[in-house]
Design an enzyme around this catalytic site. Structure first.
Site, PDB file in Angstrom:
ATOM      1  N   ASP A 150      -6.309  21.238   8.153  1.00  0.00           N
ATOM      2  CA  ASP A 150      -6.524  20.242   7.101  1.00  0.00           C
ATOM      3  C   ASP A 150      -7.140  20.858   5.841  1.00  0.00           C
ATOM      4  O   ASP A 150      -7.183  22.085   5.695  1.00  0.00           O
ATOM      5  CB  ASP A 150      -7.374  19.087   7.665  1.00  0.00           C
ATOM      6  CG  ASP A 150      -7.039  17.765   6.992  1.00  0.00           C
ATOM      7  OD1 ASP A 150      -6.697  17.760   5.803  1.00  0.00           O
ATOM      8  OD2 ASP A 150      -7.112  16.723   7.666  1.00  0.00           O
TER       9      ASP A 150
ATOM     10  N   ASN B  90       0.854  -1.184   0.000  1.00  0.00           N
ATOM     11  CA  ASN B  90       0.000   0.000   0.000  1.00  0.00           C
ATOM     12  C   ASN B  90       0.896   1.242   0.000  1.00  0.00           C
ATOM     13  O   ASN B  90       1.959   1.244   0.616  1.00  0.00           O
ATOM     14  CB  ASN B  90      -0.891   0.030   1.242  1.00  0.00           C
ATOM     15  CG  ASN B  90      -1.929   1.134   1.152  1.00  0.00           C
ATOM     16  OD1 ASN B  90      -2.857   1.058   0.348  1.00  0.00           O
ATOM     17  ND2 ASN B  90      -1.759   2.182   1.936  1.00  0.00           N
TER      18      ASN B  90
ATOM     19  N   GLU C 299      -0.612   0.964  -5.146  1.00  0.00           N
ATOM     20  CA  GLU C 299      -0.690   2.280  -5.772  1.00  0.00           C
ATOM     21  C   GLU C 299       0.573   2.602  -6.580  1.00  0.00           C
ATOM     22  O   GLU C 299       0.525   3.413  -7.500  1.00  0.00           O
ATOM     23  CB  GLU C 299      -0.926   3.360  -4.716  1.00  0.00           C
ATOM     24  CG  GLU C 299      -2.351   3.392  -4.129  1.00  0.00           C
ATOM     25  CD  GLU C 299      -2.568   2.415  -2.977  1.00  0.00           C
ATOM     26  OE1 GLU C 299      -1.620   1.685  -2.621  1.00  0.00           O
ATOM     27  OE2 GLU C 299      -3.695   2.391  -2.428  1.00  0.00           O
TER      28      GLU C 299
HETATM   29 MN    MN Z   1      -4.524   1.462  -0.760  1.00  0.00          MN
END
Ligand code: MN
Length: 454
Positions: free
Chosen positions: A270, A158, A221
């Protein structure tokens, strides 16, 4: 998926040597889209303020950061045009390009003498890095452009963005939203084991965009990045952890997420430009710093357009696909005023009276953080706010075209939460099919072939 009218010829990819941040910066410099600060600047507020002043503008390079040897680069993906340039596509091709890349992931190619190993330092002092302090109430300096690479016990990779708050020379607090990395960390923690991670910084925008995309668990990814880069991505084995990282990253922090330890993380400004609250989050202990010679430290301003585009744009292909199952969708735009996160404009080819409402419901299901959505007809240019307002002005009847939802799920960042829920509004600004001629937009005919104006 239905065949779509979107253009599908891409010019992206290119030779492997161009798959890095430096090549992209050179390209931007050639185009006059890089602003270079050679005077001394401070990593505490000053650089953040300069990035904010150039929101949506040129990429920035800071060569002299007070008290730090590394240069800082920022504002790389601060517009849709810039992202299209990086991916070798036209602006309108983004959804098609990402959809295609997700269907056909690229290859990772292991390289022996990677640029990322030009310099190696075990037990590094993180305070040497020009980690920015961005906003007044932030809990500390934050690394915000790092993608965290990890794998689970079955070896599934990941790569995702996580903010990292500097705690001490070797420790960072890491915000783990309950997604894939969180799942891997929890699995390791259940076995009383630390989770090996590598944080890569200073990447080609295609790698950043891939890491910002959330394909299902188990989809690497980095292979999406490879696909976006034309089919292949060079990777290198880390020095102290059993992981691979992009071989041409500028900096990589190798280390472990420690089990059974939580520290205060935050406050942190954020994506909405508001402070996220203080939470108890895990600790990343860094064992090794590898870098290229004269490494560039990449910064990303929280709540800036670059942050919003990186986080929001990958939602557009997801929304497009979900909408395409219920209506004939033409375009999806998460608008900058809605921080590319809470607001969407969707254009459809309306075939039946309920299509507008169907699109609204499908959009809220596909992107639960979405709060307000406007649906327009295919003749409205969804990236132009004046056009969208025109559709609302001429095609909405407020006593029929508004759908309000109460007790809904929403974005945890949206402060309008009351008693555990949020409210949403859908605006159906599509024309009434019973009287299409009344809604037809007036056009000036194009000049006839061979003839000019008369
Ligand atoms: Mn992922």
């Amino acid at each position: 998926m239905r065949p779509s009218a979107l253009n599908t010829s891409f010019t992206g990819g290119g030779p492997l040597a161009e798959q890095d941040l430096r090549a992209f910066l050179t390209k931007l410099e050639r185009l006059g889209e890089l602003k270079h600060y050679r005077r001394p600047v401070s990593a505490r507020y000053e650089i953040a303020r300069l990035i904010q002043q150039h929101d949506g503008g040129p990429a920035l390079r800071f060569s002299r950061v007070q008290g730090h040897e590394f240069e800082v680069v920022a504002n790389l993906c601060s517009s849709r045009a810039r992202i299209a340039l990086a991916l070798g596509i036209k602006e309108g091709q983004f959804i098609t390009r990402v959809t295609q890349a997700l269907r056909r992931l690229g290859e990772l190619r292991l390289t022996k003498r990677p640029p990322i190993h030009e310099s190696t330092e075990e037990n590094p002092n993180l305070k040497r890095l020009p980690i920015l302090t961005h906003f007044e109430r932030d809990g500390g300096p934050y690394i915000t452009a790092g993608i965290v690479i990890a794998k689970d016990l079955q070896g599934r990779y990941n790569a995702s963005f996580h903010r990292l708050m500097l705690l001490s020379r070797r420790r960072l607090a890491i915000r783990l939203v309950p997604r894939h990395l969180h799942q891997m960390y929890s699995e390791a923690e259940r076995n009383d084991k630390p989770l090996e991670v590598a944080v890569a910084l200073g990447l080609h925008p295609a790698v950043s965009m891939a890491a910002a995309t959330s394909p299902p668990y188990g989809v690497n990814e980095l292979r999406l990045a490879a696909s976006l880069l034309g089919g292949r991505l060079e990777v290198a084995k880390c020095k102290t952890v059993d992981l691979v990282v992009p071989a041409r990253a500028e900096l990589v922090l190798e280390g472990h997420l420690l089990p059974h330890e939580r520290v205060k993380e935050g406050p942190f400004c954020d994506i909405l430009g508001l402070y996220d609250s203080v939470r108890l989050e895990p600790v990343l202990e860094v064992s090794c710093l590898t870098s290229r010679s004269n490494a560039l430290y990449q910064a990303l301003l929280p709540g800036g357009l670059e942050h919003q585009l990186l986080m929001g744009m990958p939602q557009e292909p997801k929304l497009f696909e979900a909408l395409n199952r219920v209506v004939e969708v033409k375009g999806v735009h998460l608008t900058p005023g809605g921080c590319c996160w809470l607001h969407a404009v969707i254009s459809i080819v309306k075939r039946s009276p309920g299509d507008g409402r169907r699109a609204i419901r499908a959009a809220f299901r596909a992107h639960p953080s979405l709060k307000h959505v406007v649906v327009v007809d295919e003749d409205v240019e969804i990236h132009n706010p004046r056009e969208v307002e025109w559709a609302i002005a001429t095609r909405l009847r407020a006593d029929q075209g508004l759908i309000c939802f109460t007790d809904s799920k929403g974005s945890s960042l949206d402060p309008t939460k009351r008693r555990g829920s949020w409210a949403k509004l859908g605006v159906d600004a599509t024309k009434d099919l019973r009287a299409p001629q009344r809604f037809q937009r007036a056009r000036i005919p194009a000049p006839k072939k061979g003839g000019g104006c008369t």
